[in-house]
Write a protein that holds these residues in place. Structure first.
Motif, mmCIF file in Angstrom:
data_model
loop_
_atom_site.group_PDB
_atom_site.id
_atom_site.type_symbol
_atom_site.label_atom_id
_atom_site.label_comp_id
_atom_site.label_asym_id
_atom_site.label_seq_id
_atom_site.Cartn_x
_atom_site.Cartn_y
_atom_site.Cartn_z
ATOM 1 N N THR A 77 0.825 -1.188 0.002
ATOM 2 C CA THR A 77 -0.032 0.214 -0.043
ATOM 3 C C THR A 77 0.703 1.403 -0.074
ATOM 4 N N ARG A 78 0.727 2.006 -1.107
ATOM 5 C CA ARG A 78 1.284 3.200 -1.119
ATOM 6 C C ARG A 78 0.651 4.321 -0.223
ATOM 7 N N ILE A 79 1.384 5.139 0.580
ATOM 8 C CA ILE A 79 0.980 6.224 1.464
ATOM 9 C C ILE A 79 1.620 7.392 0.998
ATOM 10 N N LEU A 80 0.664 8.351 0.709
ATOM 11 C CA LEU A 80 1.378 9.768 0.497
ATOM 12 C C LEU A 80 0.879 10.573 1.488
ATOM 13 N N VAL A 81 1.817 11.293 2.308
ATOM 14 C CA VAL A 81 1.934 11.843 3.634
ATOM 15 C C VAL A 81 2.010 13.362 3.251
ATOM 16 N N GLU A 82 0.619 13.939 3.570
ATOM 17 C CA GLU A 82 0.565 15.560 3.522
ATOM 18 C C GLU A 82 1.260 16.084 4.388
ATOM 19 N N PRO A 83 2.149 17.229 4.316
ATOM 20 C CA PRO A 83 2.777 17.746 5.359
ATOM 21 C C PRO A 83 1.654 18.732 5.980
ATOM 22 N N GLN A 84 0.632 19.066 5.345
ATOM 23 C CA GLN A 84 -0.534 19.764 6.081
ATOM 24 C C GLN A 84 -1.717 19.645 5.262
ATOM 25 N N GLY A 85 -2.721 19.715 5.916
ATOM 26 C CA GLY A 85 -4.116 19.408 5.061
ATOM 27 C C GLY A 85 -4.366 20.751 3.841
ATOM 28 N N ARG A 86 -4.671 20.527 2.833
ATOM 29 C CA ARG A 86 -4.790 21.619 1.866
ATOM 30 C C ARG A 86 -6.368 21.196 1.174
ATOM 31 N N ASN A 87 -6.999 20.403 1.619
ATOM 32 C CA ASN A 87 -8.174 19.918 1.270
ATOM 33 C C ASN A 87 -8.363 19.000 0.196
ATOM 34 N N THR A 88 -9.517 18.608 -0.396
ATOM 35 C CA THR A 88 -9.486 17.454 -1.306
ATOM 36 C C THR A 88 -9.141 17.666 -2.576
ATOM 37 N N ALA A 89 -9.000 18.790 -3.301
ATOM 38 C CA ALA A 89 -8.628 18.812 -4.385
ATOM 39 C C ALA A 89 -7.223 18.516 -4.559
ATOM 40 N N ALA A 90 -6.352 19.061 -3.603
ATOM 41 C CA ALA A 90 -5.029 18.785 -3.424
ATOM 42 C C ALA A 90 -4.670 17.603 -3.352
ATOM 43 N N ALA A 91 -5.451 16.980 -2.296
ATOM 44 C CA ALA A 91 -5.109 15.285 -1.908
ATOM 45 C C ALA A 91 -5.214 14.520 -3.177
ATOM 46 N N ILE A 92 -6.417 14.662 -3.969
ATOM 47 C CA ILE A 92 -6.531 13.885 -5.199
ATOM 48 C C ILE A 92 -5.655 14.100 -6.264
ATOM 49 N N ALA A 93 -5.319 15.370 -6.240
ATOM 50 C CA ALA A 93 -4.162 15.704 -7.246
ATOM 51 C C ALA A 93 -2.917 15.075 -6.999
ATOM 52 N N LEU A 94 -2.503 14.948 -5.724
ATOM 53 C CA LEU A 94 -1.390 14.246 -5.321
ATOM 54 C C LEU A 94 -1.567 12.877 -5.761
ATOM 55 N N ALA A 95 -2.548 12.138 -5.320
ATOM 56 C CA ALA A 95 -2.614 10.653 -5.862
ATOM 57 C C ALA A 95 -2.709 10.706 -7.471
ATOM 58 N N ALA A 96 -3.194 11.381 -8.070
ATOM 59 C CA ALA A 96 -3.329 11.416 -9.512
ATOM 60 C C ALA A 96 -1.977 11.416 -10.202
ATOM 61 N N LEU A 97 -1.340 12.504 -9.660
ATOM 62 C CA LEU A 97 0.200 12.661 -10.221
ATOM 63 C C LEU A 97 1.083 11.650 -9.901
ATOM 64 N N MET A 98 0.840 10.646 -9.206
ATOM 65 C CA MET A 98 1.541 9.352 -8.975
ATOM 66 C C MET A 98 1.094 8.349 -9.486
ATOM 67 N N LEU A 99 0.080 8.419 -10.471
ATOM 68 C CA LEU A 99 -0.404 7.143 -10.892
ATOM 69 C C LEU A 99 -0.592 7.336 -12.575
ATOM 70 N N PRO A 100 -0.599 6.278 -13.441
ATOM 71 C CA PRO A 100 -0.716 6.454 -14.767
ATOM 72 C C PRO A 100 -1.770 7.112 -15.289
ATOM 73 N N GLU A 101 -2.003 7.640 -16.293
ATOM 74 C CA GLU A 101 -3.002 8.622 -16.799
ATOM 75 C C GLU A 101 -4.195 7.870 -17.158
ATOM 76 N N ASP A 102 -3.864 6.449 -17.608
ATOM 77 C CA ASP A 102 -5.142 5.786 -17.853
ATOM 78 C C ASP A 102 -5.861 4.901 -16.897
ATOM 79 N N ALA A 103 -5.237 5.204 -15.672
ATOM 80 C CA ALA A 103 -5.759 4.430 -14.646
ATOM 81 C C ALA A 103 -7.123 5.045 -14.191
ATOM 82 N N VAL A 104 -7.950 4.324 -13.638
ATOM 83 C CA VAL A 104 -9.067 4.905 -13.013
ATOM 84 C C VAL A 104 -9.261 5.031 -11.351
#
Length: 346
Positions: A77-104
């Motif tokens: 399980t990959r864990i992305l550790v936010e240094p501080q909370g920046r709401n859900t747009a940032a959290a989802i973007a963080l995950a998206a940028l670590m994944l393949p573009e064709d992934a759902v």
């Protein structure tokens, strides 16, 4: 279709479930419904044999230990550790940028209760199919009451050949009169904050409407570092990310918003009354946990981690004992628990 990648969001302070939920251990990491914590239950809903890939967890440094203690499968399980909370747009973007573009990716808050796991998985598969076709998909939770604490989705036209429909508009939390109107019309669903996106589609739309969020998150990743299965974005760069929900940043702006219906015994467990409603009740509508004795009571919830609680002749009451803190409130008062001095200073 490739396996769906669950992206599980773990954050928040949980003040509305004080005193059981505290900043150092908020509600996702507590066994509030059944014997499994809400976080672990969220992970287990997305098991590999059900068409899901290994999850990605987005959490903060304050909750990292709880996440790693409660993960069913730490090694994969990959864990992305936010240094501080920046709401859900940032959290989802963080995950998206670590994944393949064709992934759902399937965005799952870690503090929701879902009573019908099969219905959840069926909705996830339907949402993933739409996401593969370029839609940004919300779960439209079938409303059961005129709730004023949720946003709503207005049904748009059906999307041919799918189980979904377009979202005509997103509606902010309504007052009671409007909520009653929404419920009686049959044209609205609750917005439960569960989404399915193709990674490339989400990044494209975020870049269109909030390029500042996208680029700031990208910079934090470029300057970040990995630590085994953990990834730490750069703290200084991440602090510059604008804080906004994914609803405001993308979903309310895009012309690709869709929804799938979801009738799955869902609750966000947003306060003590919601938690009461998610429990198995006796014939008088009571539920007790810990040492408790009720006599001539109805619709009473008691949770005690130590002292015996004895209640006689009471109705519509919530009593919580946690350490040296005691909460007593009515169902109506449950909405205001988070404003108490104890909850704020917890």
């Amino acid at each position: 279709m490739n396996d769906i990648i669950p992206v599980i969001l773990c954050g928040g302070s949980g003040t509305r479930l004080w005193p059981r939920s505290r900043k150092n251990k908020p509600k996702p990491f507590l066994p509030l419904v059944g014997n499994t914590t809400m976080f672990t239950a969220t992970v287990l809903r997305c098991e590999g044999q059900q068409g899901f890939a290994h999850p990605v967890i987005v959490t903060g440094t304050a909750h990292l230990d709880h996440v790693e203690e409660q993960l069913p499968d730490r090694e994969n399980t990959r864990i992305l550790v936010e240094p501080q909370g920046r709401n859900t747009a940032a959290a989802i973007a963080l995950a998206a940028l670590m994944l393949p573009e064709d992934a759902v990716m399937l965005i799952c808050p870690s503090d929701h209760h879902i009573g019908d796991t099969d219905a959840f998985r069926n909705a996830a598969r339907a949402a993933a199919k739409l996401a593969n076709d370029g839609w940004l998909v919300s779960f439209g939770i079938s409303p059961t009451s005129p709730e004023t604490g949720f946003g709503y989705l207005k049904h748009g036209e059906l999307i041919a050949g799918t189980a979904g429909r377009k979202v005509e508009r997103f509606v902010e939390k309504p007052d009671l009169a409007r909520a009653i109107e929404f419920l009686s019309s049959g044209e609205y669903a609750w917005n439960g904050g569960i989404f399915a996106f193709r990674v490339g589609t989400f990044l494209e739309e975020l870049g269109r409407y909030r390029p500042d969020i996208l680029e700031a998150v990208r910079a934090s990743i470029n300057q970040g570092h990995a630590d085994g299965m953990r990834f730490h974005p750069d703290a200084d760069a991440f602090a510059k990310v604008p804080s906004q929900s994914v609803d405001y940043a993308v979903m309310e702006n895009t012309d690709r918003a869709a929804m799938v219906p979801a009738t799955m015994a869902w609750s966000d467990i947003g306060n003590w009354q919601a938690l009461y409603e998610a429990q198995e009740l006796d014939i008088a509508g009571n539920a007790t946990f810990g040492r408790a004795e009720l006599a001539d009571c109805s619709n009473v919830l008691v949770m005690s981690d130590g002292p015996r609680v004895s209640v006689v002749g009471a109705s519509d009451l919530i009593i919580v004992v946690d350490g040296d803190e005691v909460l007593v409130c009515t169902p109506e008062g449950a909405q205001s628990v988070g404003k108490l001095t104890g909850a704020v200073n917890q």
